[in-house]
Motif scaffolding. Structure first.
Motif, PDB file in Angstrom:
ATOM      1  N   PHE A  81       0.826  -1.198   0.000  1.00 31.38           N
ATOM      2  CA  PHE A  81       0.000   0.000   0.000  1.00 31.38           C
ATOM      3  C   PHE A  81       0.861   1.249   0.000  1.00 31.38           C
ATOM      4  O   PHE A  81       2.038   1.213   0.318  1.00 31.38           O
ATOM      5  N   LYS A  82       0.223   2.329  -0.393  1.00 35.84           N
ATOM      6  CA  LYS A  82       0.848   3.651  -0.356  1.00 35.84           C
ATOM      7  C   LYS A  82      -0.049   4.548   0.476  1.00 35.84           C
ATOM      8  O   LYS A  82      -1.266   4.385   0.483  1.00 35.84           O
ATOM      9  N   LEU A  83       0.554   5.484   1.169  1.00 39.51           N
ATOM     10  CA  LEU A  83      -0.212   6.457   1.935  1.00 39.51           C
ATOM     11  C   LEU A  83      -0.683   7.555   0.992  1.00 39.51           C
ATOM     12  O   LEU A  83       0.061   7.993   0.117  1.00 39.51           O
ATOM     13  N   TYR A  84      -1.915   7.968   1.158  1.00 36.63           N
ATOM     14  CA  TYR A  84      -2.480   9.026   0.321  1.00 36.63           C
ATOM     15  C   TYR A  84      -3.225  10.025   1.199  1.00 36.63           C
ATOM     16  O   TYR A  84      -4.306   9.724   1.692  1.00 36.63           O
ATOM     17  N   PRO A  85      -2.635  11.208   1.425  1.00 36.59           N
ATOM     18  CA  PRO A  85      -3.390  12.245   2.129  1.00 36.59           C
ATOM     19  C   PRO A  85      -4.271  12.986   1.124  1.00 36.59           C
ATOM     20  O   PRO A  85      -3.779  13.495   0.124  1.00 36.59           O
ATOM     21  N   ALA A  86      -5.562  13.008   1.373  1.00 38.17           N
ATOM     22  CA  ALA A  86      -6.490  13.693   0.474  1.00 38.17           C
ATOM     23  C   ALA A  86      -6.320  15.204   0.627  1.00 38.17           C
ATOM     24  O   ALA A  86      -5.784  15.675   1.630  1.00 38.17           O
ATOM     25  N   PRO A  87      -6.774  15.973  -0.369  1.00 41.10           N
ATOM     26  CA  PRO A  87      -6.721  17.437  -0.215  1.00 41.10           C
ATOM     27  C   PRO A  87      -7.438  17.854   1.072  1.00 41.10           C
ATOM     28  O   PRO A  87      -8.444  17.275   1.445  1.00 41.10           O
ATOM     29  N   ILE A  88      -6.902  18.857   1.732  1.00 33.67           N
ATOM     30  CA  ILE A  88      -7.448  19.316   3.005  1.00 33.67           C
ATOM     31  C   ILE A  88      -8.828  19.944   2.792  1.00 33.67           C
ATOM     32  O   ILE A  88      -9.019  20.758   1.897  1.00 33.67           O
ATOM     33  N   GLU A  89      -9.783  19.513   3.621  1.00 27.61           N
ATOM     34  CA  GLU A  89     -11.137  20.061   3.581  1.00 27.61           C
ATOM     35  C   GLU A  89     -11.225  21.206   4.581  1.00 27.61           C
ATOM     36  O   GLU A  89     -10.652  21.133   5.656  1.00 27.61           O
ATOM     37  N   ASP A 126      -7.689   7.781  11.580  1.00 25.55           N
ATOM     38  CA  ASP A 126      -7.628   7.597  13.029  1.00 25.55           C
ATOM     39  C   ASP A 126      -6.552   6.603  13.464  1.00 25.55           C
ATOM     40  O   ASP A 126      -6.322   6.420  14.649  1.00 25.55           O
ATOM     41  N   LYS A 127      -5.864   5.984  12.498  1.00 30.24           N
ATOM     42  CA  LYS A 127      -4.838   4.985  12.830  1.00 30.24           C
ATOM     43  C   LYS A 127      -3.416   5.475  12.575  1.00 30.24           C
ATOM     44  O   LYS A 127      -2.463   4.841  13.014  1.00 30.24           O
ATOM     45  N   PRO A 155       7.271  20.974   8.431  1.00 31.59           N
ATOM     46  CA  PRO A 155       7.407  19.567   8.033  1.00 31.59           C
ATOM     47  C   PRO A 155       6.738  18.664   9.059  1.00 31.59           C
ATOM     48  O   PRO A 155       6.856  18.874  10.269  1.00 31.59           O
ATOM     49  N   VAL A 156       5.994  17.691   8.562  1.00 28.42           N
ATOM     50  CA  VAL A 156       5.357  16.679   9.407  1.00 28.42           C
ATOM     51  C   VAL A 156       5.532  15.328   8.725  1.00 28.42           C
ATOM     52  O   VAL A 156       5.777  15.257   7.515  1.00 28.42           O
ATOM     53  N   THR A 157       5.421  14.269   9.486  1.00 25.49           N
ATOM     54  CA  THR A 157       5.517  12.917   8.927  1.00 25.49           C
ATOM     55  C   THR A 157       4.296  12.132   9.370  1.00 25.49           C
ATOM     56  O   THR A 157       3.910  12.192  10.538  1.00 25.49           O
ATOM     57  N   ILE A 158       3.681  11.413   8.428  1.00 15.23           N
ATOM     58  CA  ILE A 158       2.607  10.496   8.791  1.00 15.23           C
ATOM     59  C   ILE A 158       3.153   9.086   8.644  1.00 15.23           C
ATOM     60  O   ILE A 158       3.899   8.794   7.700  1.00 15.23           O
ATOM     61  N   SER A 159       2.829   8.220   9.593  1.00 19.00           N
ATOM     62  CA  SER A 159       3.299   6.841   9.497  1.00 19.00           C
ATOM     63  C   SER A 159       2.182   5.874   9.866  1.00 19.00           C
ATOM     64  O   SER A 159       1.296   6.205  10.663  1.00 19.00           O
ATOM     65  N   TYR A 160       2.260   4.690   9.254  1.00 21.81           N
ATOM     66  CA  TYR A 160       1.261   3.662   9.496  1.00 21.81           C
ATOM     67  C   TYR A 160       1.827   2.318   9.056  1.00 21.81           C
ATOM     68  O   TYR A 160       2.311   2.173   7.933  1.00 21.81           O
TER      69      TYR A 160
END
Length: 196
Positions: A81-89, A126-127, A155-160
């Protein structure tokens, strides 16, 4: 009171157009129908339309029962899988306080013997773990609500589940309104998904 149409573009930039600019050519109902036909999400409140890019990217997959939500297979052996942040609402609360929300998806495909079997996206907002340097004037809660307390780029990092992605969140228009933080936040840049 002037009414506006707001559109979140691919680059997650908020554009506002006076409804009057479109009134000569299209009614609100016609604009709403055109946007929905083009695959955009449309919300109508008090004579205003908010048109946003659809948050979930579509990937060819085997049809599933509509009442069964996709299973989160990202922990199985054959899933990539790849992480995908959607456009900010964005939404506007009391006193015109701007609230920003980011949704993060795991886009993955299941493969076997060098061929793609299927794939889908799962909302993992949420994960995910948000890694933000201490003292940075920005935070993200488990629901994806972003709170910023100063203009700038951060800069921020998201991890899962062993994968991560570096992002730069850009904050503009920061104001403190009746004790509440209000700002516009966009994803200014991001890396590809990486494995730890």
């Amino acid at each position: 009171m002037k009414k506006f149409i707001a559109v979140t573009t691919v680059a997650a930039t908020l554009l506002a157009f006076p409804v009057a600019a479109f009134a000569k050519s299209y009614s609100l109902a016609e604009l709403k129908a055109l946007a929905q036909e083009s695959g955009y999400t449309v919300q109508e409140t008090r004579g205003q339309l908010v048109i946003t890019e659809s948050a979930v990217p579509t990937t060819p997959s085997t049809p599933s029962t509509p009442t069964t939500p996709p299973k989160d297979d990202t922990k199985t052996e054959n899933a990539d899988f790849k992480l995908y942040p959607a456009p900010i609402e964005r939404s506007f609360g009391k006193d015109n306080v701007v609230q920003n929300k980011i949704t993060v998806y795991a886009d993955y495909i299941t493969s076997g013997k060098s061929q793609i079997i299927g794939g889908h996206s799962v909302d993992i907002t949420d994960k995910v773990t948000w890694e933000i340097k201490k003292g940075t004037p920005i935070s993200v809660d488990k629901k994806g609500i972003i709170t910023a307390t100063k203009n700038g780029e951060y800069p921020v990092t998201i991890s899962y589940n062993g994968k991560y992605m570096d992002l730069v969140l850009k904050v503009t228009g920061y104001q403190l309104k009746n004790g509440k933080h209000s700002a516009y936040v966009i994803i200014n840049s991001g890396s590809a998904t990486k494995t730890r």
